[in-house]
Design a protein around this motif. Sequence first.
Motif, PDB file in Angstrom:
ATOM      1  N   LYS A 139       1.060  -1.265  -0.046  1.00 46.78           N
ATOM      2  CA  LYS A 139      -0.569  -0.124   0.307  1.00 46.78           C
ATOM      3  C   LYS A 139       1.234   1.551  -0.225  1.00 46.78           C
ATOM      4  O   LYS A 139       0.686   2.002  -0.303  1.00 46.78           O
ATOM      5  N   ARG A 140       1.713   1.348   0.370  1.00 44.62           N
ATOM      6  CA  ARG A 140       3.157   3.019   1.296  1.00 44.62           C
ATOM      7  C   ARG A 140       3.604   2.394   0.412  1.00 44.62           C
ATOM      8  O   ARG A 140       4.709   1.454   0.724  1.00 44.62           O
ATOM      9  N   ILE A 141       4.266   3.021  -0.415  1.00 46.01           N
ATOM     10  CA  ILE A 141       5.848   2.594  -0.587  1.00 46.01           C
ATOM     11  C   ILE A 141       7.093   4.340  -1.044  1.00 46.01           C
ATOM     12  O   ILE A 141       6.635   4.786  -1.217  1.00 46.01           O
ATOM     13  N   GLY A 142       8.403   3.330  -0.328  1.00 47.89           N
ATOM     14  CA  GLY A 142       9.389   4.616  -0.460  1.00 47.89           C
ATOM     15  C   GLY A 142       9.511   4.751  -1.533  1.00 47.89           C
ATOM     16  O   GLY A 142       9.851   3.805  -1.671  1.00 47.89           O
ATOM     17  N   LEU A 143      10.456   5.858  -1.903  1.00 44.34           N
ATOM     18  CA  LEU A 143      11.243   6.300  -3.770  1.00 44.34           C
ATOM     19  C   LEU A 143      12.319   6.890  -3.369  1.00 44.34           C
ATOM     20  O   LEU A 143      12.111   7.915  -2.828  1.00 44.34           O
ATOM     21  N   VAL A 144      13.211   6.311  -3.794  1.00 43.47           N
ATOM     22  CA  VAL A 144      14.915   7.655  -3.844  1.00 43.47           C
ATOM     23  C   VAL A 144      14.863   7.403  -5.439  1.00 43.47           C
ATOM     24  O   VAL A 144      15.736   6.099  -5.108  1.00 43.47           O
ATOM     25  N   CYS A 145      14.781   7.730  -6.437  1.00 43.18           N
ATOM     26  CA  CYS A 145      15.764   7.803  -7.716  1.00 43.18           C
ATOM     27  C   CYS A 145      16.779   7.406  -7.611  1.00 43.18           C
ATOM     28  O   CYS A 145      17.426   8.684  -7.047  1.00 43.18           O
ATOM     29  N   GLY A 146      17.747   7.081  -8.444  1.00 45.02           N
ATOM     30  CA  GLY A 146      19.198   6.913  -8.507  1.00 45.02           C
ATOM     31  C   GLY A 146      19.453   6.782  -7.299  1.00 45.02           C
ATOM     32  O   GLY A 146      19.511   5.374  -6.847  1.00 45.02           O
ATOM     33  N   GLY A 147      20.444   7.685  -6.813  1.00 41.20           N
ATOM     34  CA  GLY A 147      21.637   7.038  -5.175  1.00 41.20           C
ATOM     35  C   GLY A 147      21.177   7.231  -4.118  1.00 41.20           C
ATOM     36  O   GLY A 147      21.859   7.655  -2.811  1.00 41.20           O
ATOM     37  N   GLY A 148      19.998   6.419  -3.908  1.00 42.34           N
ATOM     38  CA  GLY A 148      19.534   5.949  -2.867  1.00 42.34           C
ATOM     39  C   GLY A 148      19.953   4.618  -1.830  1.00 42.34           C
ATOM     40  O   GLY A 148      18.709   4.207  -1.005  1.00 42.34           O
ATOM     41  N   GLY A 149      20.704   4.264  -2.122  1.00 40.11           N
ATOM     42  CA  GLY A 149      21.065   3.137  -1.260  1.00 40.11           C
ATOM     43  C   GLY A 149      21.847   3.002   0.532  1.00 40.11           C
ATOM     44  O   GLY A 149      22.067   1.682   0.371  1.00 40.11           O
ATOM     45  N   PHE A 150      21.986   3.902   0.592  1.00 39.64           N
ATOM     46  CA  PHE A 150      22.254   3.779   1.805  1.00 39.64           C
ATOM     47  C   PHE A 150      21.476   3.498   3.384  1.00 39.64           C
ATOM     48  O   PHE A 150      19.821   3.917   2.778  1.00 39.64           O
ATOM     49  N   THR A 151      21.816   3.138   4.188  1.00 40.58           N
ATOM     50  CA  THR A 151      20.393   2.355   5.048  1.00 40.58           C
ATOM     51  C   THR A 151      19.959   3.971   5.831  1.00 40.58           C
ATOM     52  O   THR A 151      18.957   3.234   6.102  1.00 40.58           O
ATOM     53  N   THR A 152      20.131   4.989   5.807  1.00 38.55           N
ATOM     54  CA  THR A 152      20.076   5.953   6.090  1.00 38.55           C
ATOM     55  C   THR A 152      18.843   6.640   5.433  1.00 38.55           C
ATOM     56  O   THR A 152      17.680   6.794   5.653  1.00 38.55           O
ATOM     57  N   ASP A 153      19.307   6.290   3.923  1.00 40.44           N
ATOM     58  CA  ASP A 153      17.499   6.078   2.882  1.00 40.44           C
ATOM     59  C   ASP A 153      16.247   5.064   2.933  1.00 40.44           C
ATOM     60  O   ASP A 153      15.051   5.483   3.474  1.00 40.44           O
ATOM     61  N   LEU A 154      16.973   4.553   3.631  1.00 42.16           N
ATOM     62  CA  LEU A 154      16.251   3.080   3.845  1.00 42.16           C
ATOM     63  C   LEU A 154      15.155   2.887   5.097  1.00 42.16           C
ATOM     64  O   LEU A 154      13.799   3.283   5.095  1.00 42.16           O
ATOM     65  N   ARG A 155      16.144   3.815   6.549  1.00 40.86           N
ATOM     66  CA  ARG A 155      15.434   4.204   7.596  1.00 40.86           C
ATOM     67  C   ARG A 155      14.458   4.980   7.039  1.00 40.86           C
ATOM     68  O   ARG A 155      13.055   4.744   8.117  1.00 40.86           O
ATOM     69  N   VAL A 156      14.286   5.932   6.868  1.00 40.87           N
ATOM     70  CA  VAL A 156      13.475   7.276   6.424  1.00 40.87           C
ATOM     71  C   VAL A 156      11.991   6.237   5.571  1.00 40.87           C
ATOM     72  O   VAL A 156      11.041   6.250   6.890  1.00 40.87           O
ATOM     73  N   ALA A 157      11.907   5.727   4.746  1.00 43.24           N
ATOM     74  CA  ALA A 157      10.557   5.206   4.787  1.00 43.24           C
ATOM     75  C   ALA A 157      10.254   4.058   5.768  1.00 43.24           C
ATOM     76  O   ALA A 157       8.773   3.553   5.773  1.00 43.24           O
ATOM     77  N   ALA A 158      10.578   3.370   6.042  1.00 44.77           N
ATOM     78  CA  ALA A 158      10.536   2.402   7.475  1.00 44.77           C
ATOM     79  C   ALA A 158       9.988   3.360   8.529  1.00 44.77           C
ATOM     80  O   ALA A 158       8.942   3.001   8.874  1.00 44.77           O
ATOM     81  N   GLU A 159      10.939   4.080   8.971  1.00 48.26           N
ATOM     82  CA  GLU A 159       9.925   5.480   9.479  1.00 48.26           C
ATOM     83  C   GLU A 159       8.691   5.827   9.511  1.00 48.26           C
ATOM     84  O   GLU A 159       7.591   6.237   9.992  1.00 48.26           O
ATOM     85  N   LYS A 160       8.083   5.948   8.382  1.00 51.11           N
ATOM     86  CA  LYS A 160       6.882   6.163   7.557  1.00 51.11           C
ATOM     87  C   LYS A 160       6.265   5.653   7.158  1.00 51.11           C
ATOM     88  O   LYS A 160       4.729   5.342   6.401  1.00 51.11           O
ATOM     89  N   ASN A 161       7.210   4.251   8.070  1.00 49.22           N
ATOM     90  CA  ASN A 161       5.832   3.072   7.626  1.00 49.22           C
ATOM     91  C   ASN A 161       5.126   2.728   6.247  1.00 49.22           C
ATOM     92  O   ASN A 161       4.429   1.981   5.872  1.00 49.22           O
ATOM     93  N   CYS A 162       6.603   2.540   5.630  1.00 47.50           N
ATOM     94  CA  CYS A 162       6.201   1.742   3.981  1.00 47.50           C
ATOM     95  C   CYS A 162       6.277   0.358   3.707  1.00 47.50           C
ATOM     96  O   CYS A 162       7.400  -0.357   5.001  1.00 47.50           O
ATOM     97  N   ASP A 163       5.747   0.140   3.448  1.00 48.56           N
ATOM     98  CA  ASP A 163       5.570  -1.725   3.155  1.00 48.56           C
ATOM     99  C   ASP A 163       7.103  -1.884   2.103  1.00 48.56           C
ATOM    100  O   ASP A 163       7.388  -3.265   2.117  1.00 48.56           O
ATOM    101  N   VAL A 164       7.680  -1.117   0.920  1.00 46.70           N
ATOM    102  CA  VAL A 164       8.597  -1.314   0.397  1.00 46.70           C
ATOM    103  C   VAL A 164       9.509  -0.363   0.082  1.00 46.70           C
ATOM    104  O   VAL A 164       8.719   1.077   0.331  1.00 46.70           O
ATOM    105  N   TYR A 165      10.648  -0.065  -0.369  1.00 44.12           N
ATOM    106  CA  TYR A 165      10.999   0.694  -1.190  1.00 44.12           C
ATOM    107  C   TYR A 165      11.778   0.729  -2.395  1.00 44.12           C
ATOM    108  O   TYR A 165      12.032  -0.509  -2.567  1.00 44.12           O
ATOM    109  N   ILE A 166      12.245   2.260  -3.269  1.00 40.69           N
ATOM    110  CA  ILE A 166      12.895   1.161  -4.706  1.00 40.69           C
ATOM    111  C   ILE A 166      13.702   2.492  -4.584  1.00 40.69           C
ATOM    112  O   ILE A 166      13.561   3.759  -4.499  1.00 40.69           O
ATOM    113  N   THR A 167      14.745   1.728  -4.993  1.00 43.66           N
ATOM    114  CA  THR A 167      15.721   3.009  -5.663  1.00 43.66           C
ATOM    115  C   THR A 167      16.460   2.300  -6.205  1.00 43.66           C
ATOM    116  O   THR A 167      16.153   1.857  -6.720  1.00 43.66           O
ATOM    117  N   GLY A 168      17.727   3.394  -6.738  1.00 44.91           N
ATOM    118  CA  GLY A 168      18.473   2.949  -7.836  1.00 44.91           C
ATOM    119  C   GLY A 168      20.104   2.080  -7.756  1.00 44.91           C
ATOM    120  O   GLY A 168      20.594   2.605  -8.756  1.00 44.91           O
TER     121      GLY A 168
END
Length: 251
Positions: free
Chosen positions: A165-194
Amino acid sequence: MRLSEIEEFILSLFDTKDNDCFHEESGITVRGTEEIKKIGYCTNLTLDTIEEARKNKVDLMITHHDAWDFIYGLKDACREKLLENNISHYFNHLPLDDCDFGTNNSLVEKLGLQIIEKTHLEDGFHCGRITETNVEITFEDLVQKLETLLEEPVKAWKFKDETIKRIGLVCGGGGFTTDLRVAAEKNCDVYITGEKVLYTIEYAKFIGMNLIIGSHTFTEIFGIESLAKKVKEKYNDIEIIRLMEEHLEAQ
């Protein structure tokens, strides 16, 4: 059309132009010809994409990335080849990640998602989005949809079985754990990056976050395409063409 007019028009499209970092993250890098009849756009400035521009008789290249400083010697080589072929070059990086027609919003629109919040602030620019679907979808369907859009295989890890239902997304260079952590804190079901990084995969597994990774190049292509189309809408006589790039990251 004069290069200076195109540059001024592009500047007018951005609400973030007063940001102190705006002109570090965008602008003309090489002034070849000033008379622009044909624009070629792509994500990266490389010797290969410049060659594509030369073969297609492009006057101005518009790219998301300038040649990277840490690919040692590339920037000088690109500048030399652009000048040799009398091709001008404009790039727009973080401002395009942030803006409403840019890299993130363009991919979000193509995926049919709704933006809930801008996230991942860097130098005053928001480089990520929290989004939602109108109806819940399966992880597999989301993976397939992204592969179809990017025209390349993506890497995907299913670390929980619920529908999306909820998706976090950073196009391109969002591969760091700090980037994923934002999506987790926002209760996302999936995180997409490049960008694929071991630590981020391990972190996604640890917290039970589904993860999809496309390529840096092709998760960002739709934003630079949107920018080129806006130039075309303003100046009807200008021709635009997408410059083909190799799917290096998918190999």
